[in-house]
Design a protein around this motif. Structure first.
Motif, short mmCIF file in Angstrom:
data_model
loop_
_atom_site.label_atom_id
_atom_site.label_comp_id
_atom_site.label_asym_id
_atom_site.label_seq_id
_atom_site.Cartn_x
_atom_site.Cartn_y
_atom_site.Cartn_z
N ILE A 25 1.06 -1.15 -0.13
CA ILE A 25 0.00 0.04 -0.26
C ILE A 25 0.95 1.23 -0.07
CG2 ILE A 25 -1.72 1.42 1.25
CD1 ILE A 25 -2.79 -1.26 0.03
N SER A 26 0.48 2.20 -0.81
CA SER A 26 1.54 3.50 -0.99
C SER A 26 0.34 4.60 -0.47
CB SER A 26 1.87 3.58 -2.36
OG SER A 26 2.63 2.72 -2.78
N ILE A 27 0.82 5.41 0.38
CA ILE A 27 0.22 6.38 0.67
C ILE A 27 1.00 7.82 0.91
CG2 ILE A 27 -1.19 7.49 2.86
CD1 ILE A 27 -1.53 4.46 3.88
N ALA A 28 0.71 8.77 0.23
CA ALA A 28 1.62 9.90 -0.03
C ALA A 28 1.41 10.83 1.06
CB ALA A 28 1.25 10.78 -1.34
N ALA A 29 1.92 10.53 2.33
CA ALA A 29 2.01 11.32 3.63
C ALA A 29 3.27 11.41 4.29
CB ALA A 29 0.61 10.95 4.14
N PRO A 30 3.54 12.18 5.11
CA PRO A 30 4.72 12.17 5.95
C PRO A 30 4.56 11.17 7.20
CG PRO A 30 3.54 14.31 6.25
CD PRO A 30 2.80 13.54 5.25
N VAL A 31 4.44 10.13 7.01
CA VAL A 31 4.07 9.08 7.99
C VAL A 31 5.65 8.54 8.77
CG1 VAL A 31 3.07 6.89 8.98
CG2 VAL A 31 1.78 8.41 7.11
N ALA A 77 -8.51 9.56 5.25
CA ALA A 77 -9.44 9.37 4.07
C ALA A 77 -8.73 8.74 2.89
CB ALA A 77 -10.28 10.53 3.59
N ARG A 78 -7.62 9.19 2.64
CA ARG A 78 -6.77 8.54 1.46
C ARG A 78 -6.24 7.13 1.69
NH1 ARG A 78 -6.29 12.28 -2.60
NH2 ARG A 78 -6.97 14.34 -2.35
N ALA A 79 -5.82 6.91 2.94
CA ALA A 79 -5.27 5.75 3.44
C ALA A 79 -6.39 4.81 3.51
CB ALA A 79 -4.72 5.84 4.72
N GLN A 80 -7.48 4.90 4.20
CA GLN A 80 -8.72 4.06 4.01
C GLN A 80 -8.94 3.83 2.59
OE1 GLN A 80 -10.14 3.18 7.15
NE2 GLN A 80 -10.53 1.40 5.70
N ALA A 81 -9.12 4.68 1.68
CA ALA A 81 -9.48 4.50 0.47
C ALA A 81 -8.37 3.51 -0.23
CB ALA A 81 -9.51 5.74 -0.80
N ALA A 82 -7.25 3.59 0.06
CA ALA A 82 -6.25 2.80 -0.74
C ALA A 82 -6.47 1.32 0.03
CB ALA A 82 -4.83 3.19 -0.24
N LEU A 83 -6.74 1.20 1.14
CA LEU A 83 -7.05 0.02 1.75
C LEU A 83 -8.40 -0.77 1.27
CD1 LEU A 83 -5.99 0.68 5.52
CD2 LEU A 83 -4.89 -1.19 3.77
N ASP A 84 -9.27 0.03 1.05
CA ASP A 84 -10.54 -0.45 0.62
C ASP A 84 -10.54 -0.83 -0.75
OD1 ASP A 84 -11.91 0.26 2.99
OD2 ASP A 84 -12.85 2.10 2.41
N GLN A 85 -9.67 -0.01 -1.55
CA GLN A 85 -9.52 -0.52 -2.94
C GLN A 85 -8.71 -1.83 -3.08
OE1 GLN A 85 -7.60 2.41 -5.44
NE2 GLN A 85 -7.89 1.72 -7.25
N GLY A 139 -8.94 -4.08 -1.12
CA GLY A 139 -9.80 -5.27 -0.56
C GLY A 139 -9.36 -5.61 0.73
N GLN A 140 -8.80 -4.64 1.62
CA GLN A 140 -8.33 -4.88 2.88
C GLN A 140 -9.12 -4.43 3.92
OE1 GLN A 140 -5.52 -6.70 3.86
NE2 GLN A 140 -4.56 -7.16 1.92
N PRO A 141 -9.85 -5.24 4.81
CA PRO A 141 -10.70 -4.94 5.67
C PRO A 141 -9.83 -4.39 7.13
CG PRO A 141 -10.50 -7.21 5.69
CD PRO A 141 -9.78 -6.92 4.60
N VAL A 142 -9.37 -3.43 7.09
CA VAL A 142 -8.49 -2.72 7.93
C VAL A 142 -9.10 -1.32 8.43
CG1 VAL A 142 -6.13 -2.30 8.83
CG2 VAL A 142 -6.79 -4.29 7.59
N GLU A 143 -9.17 -0.90 9.58
CA GLU A 143 -9.53 0.42 9.71
C GLU A 143 -8.36 1.33 9.94
OE1 GLU A 143 -11.77 2.76 13.63
OE2 GLU A 143 -11.06 0.74 13.92
N VAL A 144 -8.44 2.49 9.71
CA VAL A 144 -7.23 3.27 9.70
C VAL A 144 -7.53 4.31 10.79
CG1 VAL A 144 -6.00 5.03 8.43
CG2 VAL A 144 -6.54 3.24 7.07
N VAL A 145 -6.44 4.48 11.71
CA VAL A 145 -6.40 5.59 12.56
C VAL A 145 -5.26 6.18 12.51
CG1 VAL A 145 -6.11 5.69 15.19
CG2 VAL A 145 -7.57 3.90 14.24
N ILE A 146 -5.23 7.77 12.66
CA ILE A 146 -4.26 8.57 12.85
C ILE A 146 -3.76 9.16 13.86
CG2 ILE A 146 -3.31 10.86 11.60
CD1 ILE A 146 -4.01 8.50 9.72
N ARG A 147 -2.52 9.06 14.22
CA ARG A 147 -2.31 9.61 15.76
C ARG A 147 -1.25 10.60 15.29
NH1 ARG A 147 -2.01 4.53 19.83
NH2 ARG A 147 -4.38 4.31 20.11
N ALA A 148 -1.60 12.03 15.69
CA ALA A 148 -0.68 13.03 15.59
C ALA A 148 -0.04 13.45 16.95
CB ALA A 148 -1.49 14.07 15.31
N HIS A 149 1.29 13.45 16.73
CA HIS A 149 2.19 13.74 17.75
C HIS A 149 2.96 15.14 17.95
CE1 HIS A 149 2.07 9.50 18.71
NE2 HIS A 149 1.59 9.21 17.48
#
Length: 300
Positions: free
Chosen positions: A10-16, A43-51, A53-63
């Protein structure tokens, strides 16, 4: 970020700067710096996982940078993340923190009351094991024993071997040197108040951290050792992160850590108004409190 999630890349264009999976809850946690648009990243990470076919919930934690750069101890710091399986750790900071904690616990188990405390000096990338000693100081056999304990602790985990953490210096001392030291395990943190200013400096007010910028060199090496560069505020703002990151590996002697500062700032920087690239669109950073977007609990 790019990560293998349950057999799918999975590719997500974000500074994770860190991603882990809680398999029991089928939850992917993405850790980002405060100020990133967490709703957009989720939203973009969840869309990538849904596309995929991965039944995984995305949680973002900001530090907040201040909470990351100045931990009470590495053990307390790691506990804040409540990590599952780590699948993305580009800076290797978490992997190395885990390796140092494993070494500290191994010393405690093997040495018992002889081990007083275990501390890390990020500027020198040195692990200090403080032991009970005679007036003449630690004997050579004790130094060899400690080094063997640490090496064995790091050899157990194959992932640790890939972090190059074994190249860090290990020193056995009866008295801690002055400098910016951070306790590795919680037991070492409990004796912090008795160890003088060299340790207390890690408790600098958050206001000082916020006032610092991440511009300029982080540190310079002198005679094989790291020392803070004159007038550098990057050391203050990045704290322990620069000492644990992979970006500082193999630096030239006497060379300023401009690359380290720049690389870490891309993951942890806190300059207001800076744009963050997310999925080919530039967004304005905002003041967003640390939050777990799934259940509203504070992030860490």
């Amino acid at each position: 970020m790019q990560a293998n999630i349950r057999g799918t890349l999975i590719s997500i264009a974000a500074p994770v700067f860190l991603a882990d999976i809680d398999h029991a809850r089928a939850r992917l946690r993405l850790h980002v710096r405060q100020g990133v648009d967490t709703a957009e990243v989720r939203a973009r990470a969840q869309a990538a996982l849904d596309q995929a076919g991965q039944p995984v919930e995305v949680v973002i934690r900001a530090h907040h940078l201040g909470n990351l750069a100045y931990p009470r101890s590495l053990e307390h710091w790691l506990d804040r993340f409540q990590l599952g399986e780590v699948i993305h750790d580009p800076t290797m900071i978490v992997a190395r923190a885990r390796a140092l904690l494993a070494a500290a616990k191994a010393c405690r188990d093997a040495m018992g009351l002889q081990a007083l405390g275990v501390f890390f000096d990020p500027s020198r990338r040195t692990l200090f094991v403080q032991t009970r000693t005679s007036k003449s100081g630690p004997v050579s056999s004790t130094r060899e024993w400690v080094r063997r304990i640490v090496d064995e602790a790091w050899a157990v985990d194959a992932d640790v071997a890939t972090t190059s953490v074994s190249s860090m210096t290990v020193q056995v001392v009866g008295k801690l040197p002055k400098g910016d030291l951070v306790p590795v395990d919680a037991r070492s943190a409990s004796i912090m108040r008795r160890l003088g200013n060299g340790i207390r400096r890690w408790l600098a007010p958050i206001a000082l951290v916020l006032a610092a910028t991440a511009a300029g060199p982080v540190a310079a090496k002198v005679d094989g050792r790291h020392s803070p560069a004159a007038g550098s505020r990057a050391t203050t703002s990045l704290g322990i992160l620069s000492g644990l990151s992979v970006f500082g590996d193999g630096q030239r002697q006497h060379g300023p850590d401009i690359f380290v500062s720049s690389a870490l700032n891309s993951f942890f920087g806190s300059a207001r108004g800076q744009g963050v690239k997310v999925a080919q669109s530039t967004i304005r950073r905002a003041d967003i409190p640390d939050v777990n977007t799934a259940d509203g609990n504070p992030g860490s």
